[in-house]
Design a protein around this motif. Structure first.
Motif, PDB file in Angstrom:
ATOM      1  N   LYS A 196       0.830  -1.205   0.000  1.00 38.07           N
ATOM      2  CA  LYS A 196       0.000   0.000   0.000  1.00 38.07           C
ATOM      3  C   LYS A 196       0.869   1.262   0.000  1.00 38.07           C
ATOM      4  O   LYS A 196       0.623   2.199  -0.764  1.00 38.07           O
ATOM      5  CB  LYS A 196      -0.928  -0.027   1.214  1.00 38.07           C
ATOM      6  CG  LYS A 196      -1.934   1.096   1.257  1.00 38.07           C
ATOM      7  CD  LYS A 196      -3.137   0.753   2.137  1.00 38.07           C
ATOM      8  CE  LYS A 196      -2.741   0.224   3.501  1.00 38.07           C
ATOM      9  NZ  LYS A 196      -3.919  -0.061   4.340  1.00 38.07           N
ATOM     10  N   VAL A 197       1.889   1.281   0.847  1.00 36.33           N
ATOM     11  CA  VAL A 197       2.785   2.437   0.907  1.00 36.33           C
ATOM     12  C   VAL A 197       3.651   2.510  -0.344  1.00 36.33           C
ATOM     13  O   VAL A 197       3.890   3.598  -0.896  1.00 36.33           O
ATOM     14  CB  VAL A 197       3.665   2.378   2.174  1.00 36.33           C
ATOM     15  CG1 VAL A 197       4.728   3.472   2.150  1.00 36.33           C
ATOM     16  CG2 VAL A 197       2.801   2.522   3.420  1.00 36.33           C
ATOM     17  N   PHE A 198       4.112   1.355  -0.823  1.00 45.27           N
ATOM     18  CA  PHE A 198       4.952   1.342  -2.015  1.00 45.27           C
ATOM     19  C   PHE A 198       4.165   1.847  -3.229  1.00 45.27           C
ATOM     20  O   PHE A 198       4.700   2.561  -4.072  1.00 45.27           O
ATOM     21  CB  PHE A 198       5.475  -0.071  -2.273  1.00 45.27           C
ATOM     22  CG  PHE A 198       6.636  -0.117  -3.223  1.00 45.27           C
ATOM     23  CD1 PHE A 198       7.902   0.226  -2.804  1.00 45.27           C
ATOM     24  CD2 PHE A 198       6.466  -0.499  -4.542  1.00 45.27           C
ATOM     25  CE1 PHE A 198       8.989   0.191  -3.671  1.00 45.27           C
ATOM     26  CE2 PHE A 198       7.529  -0.544  -5.418  1.00 45.27           C
ATOM     27  CZ  PHE A 198       8.791  -0.197  -4.983  1.00 45.27           C
ATOM     28  N   ARG A 199       2.878   1.508  -3.301  1.00 48.65           N
ATOM     29  CA  ARG A 199       2.021   2.012  -4.372  1.00 48.65           C
ATOM     30  C   ARG A 199       1.956   3.536  -4.330  1.00 48.65           C
ATOM     31  O   ARG A 199       2.036   4.206  -5.360  1.00 48.65           O
ATOM     32  CB  ARG A 199       0.603   1.447  -4.231  1.00 48.65           C
ATOM     33  CG  ARG A 199       0.296   0.275  -5.137  1.00 48.65           C
ATOM     34  CD  ARG A 199      -1.199   0.049  -5.279  1.00 48.65           C
ATOM     35  NE  ARG A 199      -1.920   0.005  -4.019  1.00 48.65           N
ATOM     36  CZ  ARG A 199      -2.055  -1.085  -3.268  1.00 48.65           C
ATOM     37  NH1 ARG A 199      -1.474  -2.206  -3.631  1.00 48.65           N
ATOM     38  NH2 ARG A 199      -2.731  -1.048  -2.155  1.00 48.65           N
ATOM     39  N   LYS A 200       1.807   4.064  -3.136  1.00 51.76           N
ATOM     40  CA  LYS A 200       1.731   5.518  -2.984  1.00 51.76           C
ATOM     41  C   LYS A 200       3.035   6.165  -3.458  1.00 51.76           C
ATOM     42  O   LYS A 200       3.023   7.230  -4.078  1.00 51.76           O
ATOM     43  CB  LYS A 200       1.461   5.880  -1.520  1.00 51.76           C
ATOM     44  CG  LYS A 200       0.055   5.516  -1.055  1.00 51.76           C
ATOM     45  CD  LYS A 200      -0.095   5.615   0.455  1.00 51.76           C
ATOM     46  CE  LYS A 200      -0.201   7.026   0.935  1.00 51.76           C
ATOM     47  NZ  LYS A 200      -1.488   7.671   0.605  1.00 51.76           N
ATOM     48  N   HIS A 201       4.147   5.511  -3.166  1.00 51.42           N
ATOM     49  CA  HIS A 201       5.435   6.062  -3.590  1.00 51.42           C
ATOM     50  C   HIS A 201       5.584   6.022  -5.110  1.00 51.42           C
ATOM     51  O   HIS A 201       6.057   6.985  -5.722  1.00 51.42           O
ATOM     52  CB  HIS A 201       6.583   5.293  -2.936  1.00 51.42           C
ATOM     53  CG  HIS A 201       7.929   5.772  -3.392  1.00 51.42           C
ATOM     54  ND1 HIS A 201       8.491   6.948  -2.951  1.00 51.42           N
ATOM     55  CD2 HIS A 201       8.811   5.250  -4.285  1.00 51.42           C
ATOM     56  CE1 HIS A 201       9.655   7.134  -3.537  1.00 51.42           C
ATOM     57  NE2 HIS A 201       9.875   6.121  -4.351  1.00 51.42           N
ATOM     58  N   ILE A 202       5.189   4.905  -5.720  1.00 47.49           N
ATOM     59  CA  ILE A 202       5.292   4.789  -7.174  1.00 47.49           C
ATOM     60  C   ILE A 202       4.414   5.835  -7.860  1.00 47.49           C
ATOM     61  O   ILE A 202       4.805   6.463  -8.851  1.00 47.49           O
ATOM     62  CB  ILE A 202       4.904   3.371  -7.633  1.00 47.49           C
ATOM     63  CG1 ILE A 202       5.943   2.347  -7.144  1.00 47.49           C
ATOM     64  CG2 ILE A 202       4.789   3.302  -9.156  1.00 47.49           C
ATOM     65  CD1 ILE A 202       7.335   2.545  -7.716  1.00 47.49           C
ATOM     66  N   GLU A 203       3.239   6.076  -7.317  1.00 42.56           N
ATOM     67  CA  GLU A 203       2.356   7.104  -7.864  1.00 42.56           C
ATOM     68  C   GLU A 203       2.990   8.493  -7.728  1.00 42.56           C
ATOM     69  O   GLU A 203       2.874   9.338  -8.617  1.00 42.56           O
ATOM     70  CB  GLU A 203       1.001   7.051  -7.163  1.00 42.56           C
ATOM     71  CG  GLU A 203       0.191   5.820  -7.544  1.00 42.56           C
ATOM     72  CD  GLU A 203      -0.978   5.565  -6.609  1.00 42.56           C
ATOM     73  OE1 GLU A 203      -1.138   6.358  -5.644  1.00 42.56           O
ATOM     74  OE2 GLU A 203      -1.706   4.580  -6.812  1.00 42.56           O
ATOM     75  N   LEU A 204       3.661   8.714  -6.614  1.00 37.67           N
ATOM     76  CA  LEU A 204       4.374   9.975  -6.400  1.00 37.67           C
ATOM     77  C   LEU A 204       5.478  10.139  -7.437  1.00 37.67           C
ATOM     78  O   LEU A 204       5.639  11.207  -8.038  1.00 37.67           O
ATOM     79  CB  LEU A 204       4.962   9.996  -4.981  1.00 37.67           C
ATOM     80  CG  LEU A 204       5.697  11.267  -4.549  1.00 37.67           C
ATOM     81  CD1 LEU A 204       4.709  12.418  -4.366  1.00 37.67           C
ATOM     82  CD2 LEU A 204       6.456  11.018  -3.249  1.00 37.67           C
ATOM     83  N   LEU A 205       6.225   9.084  -7.666  1.00 40.93           N
ATOM     84  CA  LEU A 205       7.320   9.119  -8.632  1.00 40.93           C
ATOM     85  C   LEU A 205       6.788   9.332 -10.048  1.00 40.93           C
ATOM     86  O   LEU A 205       7.383  10.073 -10.845  1.00 40.93           O
ATOM     87  CB  LEU A 205       8.108   7.809  -8.547  1.00 40.93           C
ATOM     88  CG  LEU A 205       9.507   7.782  -9.183  1.00 40.93           C
ATOM     89  CD1 LEU A 205      10.433   8.761  -8.466  1.00 40.93           C
ATOM     90  CD2 LEU A 205      10.080   6.375  -9.129  1.00 40.93           C
ATOM     91  N   ALA A 206       5.668   8.688 -10.363  1.00 38.97           N
ATOM     92  CA  ALA A 206       5.073   8.812 -11.693  1.00 38.97           C
ATOM     93  C   ALA A 206       4.562  10.225 -11.965  1.00 38.97           C
ATOM     94  O   ALA A 206       4.375  10.607 -13.117  1.00 38.97           O
ATOM     95  CB  ALA A 206       3.937   7.803 -11.854  1.00 38.97           C
ATOM     96  N   SER A 207       4.342  11.005 -10.907  1.00 37.68           N
ATOM     97  CA  SER A 207       3.926  12.397 -11.098  1.00 37.68           C
ATOM     98  C   SER A 207       5.095  13.282 -11.524  1.00 37.68           C
ATOM     99  O   SER A 207       4.891  14.418 -11.959  1.00 37.68           O
ATOM    100  CB  SER A 207       3.315  12.946  -9.795  1.00 37.68           C
ATOM    101  OG  SER A 207       4.326  13.143  -8.801  1.00 37.68           O
ATOM    102  N   GLN A 208       6.310  12.749 -11.404  1.00 39.63           N
ATOM    103  CA  GLN A 208       7.511  13.517 -11.738  1.00 39.63           C
ATOM    104  C   GLN A 208       8.172  13.061 -13.036  1.00 39.63           C
ATOM    105  O   GLN A 208       8.762  13.856 -13.757  1.00 39.63           O
ATOM    106  CB  GLN A 208       8.533  13.412 -10.597  1.00 39.63           C
ATOM    107  CG  GLN A 208       8.021  13.865  -9.251  1.00 39.63           C
ATOM    108  CD  GLN A 208       7.643  15.328  -9.245  1.00 39.63           C
ATOM    109  OE1 GLN A 208       8.423  16.186  -9.684  1.00 39.63           O
ATOM    110  NE2 GLN A 208       6.442  15.639  -8.762  1.00 39.63           N
TER     111      GLN A 208
END
Length: 226
Positions: A196-208
């Motif tokens: 769940k947390v790793f998904r949030k991080h990947i989504e954060l990275l994909a915004s950049q």
């Protein structure tokens, strides 16, 4: 090619991608070593959570501090310098130690000569980790996940009681607990919450950065990411 070269020299790119690889390596160790029901699994989850919060914090503040990613790198290297200076004079660090002074020396002097590198013993950017969770609007992650797993990292009694003491099966000893020396106690898996947390991080990275389609599909299939 020029854009690729610029990215490789960019502090933001290095911090975000390096931190993502670090999180991925921890996650892979968690799975490969079958640590999801272990004490160390909770250590791993807390680290992944803290790295995610720090990356979100850096991104949120880059508009007001254009050098924040470089500052974060130098802060971390300064932490290594803090250890290095003491290790050079230490009698406990020897050839059998997991701390290798030549490696620390090389890393500390990589960005600049160590004489010019500051040491900051406070938490990065003077804000506590709790405050950073609040700033990036992840207060609930702190109050539940971080606070809980922090007990395991620090070895507080609640974590010891849950993981290392079990109820005695003698009916005369109601609520009595005994040390789990046979390792019967298996803790609930951390995999779901880590994903769940790793998904949030990947989504954060994909915004950049734009991710290739094969990567997006891979993480959709694995249920790890976007």
């Amino acid at each position: 090619l020029e854009n690729k070269k610029n990215l490789l020299e960019d502090a933001k790119f290095n911090v975000l991608l390096g931190s993502t690889v670090y999180m991925t390596k921890i996650f892979e160790e968690l799975i490969d070593k079958k640590l999801e029901n272990s004490i160390l699994g909770r250590h791993a989850f807390r680290t992944i959570l803290e790295v995610y919060i720090m990356m979100k914090y850096l991104l949120m503040n880059e508009n007001t501090n254009s050098s924040i990613f470089l500052d974060y790198q130098l802060y971390g290297v300064g932490k290594y310098k803090h250890v290095l200076l003491r290790a050079r004079e230490s009698s406990i660090v020897d050839e059998n130690s997991h701390i290798e002074i030549p490696i620390l020396n090389a890393l500390v002097n990589e960005p600049m000569f160590e004489e010019f590198l500051d040491i900051d013993v406070r938490y990065f950017d003077t804000q506590s980790i709790k405050k950073k969770f609040e700033i990036v609007d992840e207060k609930e992650l702190y109050e539940i996940y971080y606070e809980y797993d922090n007990n395991y990292v620090h070895g507080f009694w609640g974590a010891i009681r849950e993981s290392s003491m079990i109820f005695c099966d003698n009916p005369l000893h109601k609520y009595h607990s005994i040390p789990d020396i046979e390792n019967y106690q298996k803790l609930p898996s951390v995999i779901y919450d880590t994903e769940k947390v790793f998904r949030k991080h990947i989504e954060l990275l994909a915004s950049q950065y734009e991710f290739p389609d094969w990567y997006k599909q891979k993480y959709k299939e694995l249920n790890y990411g976007i």
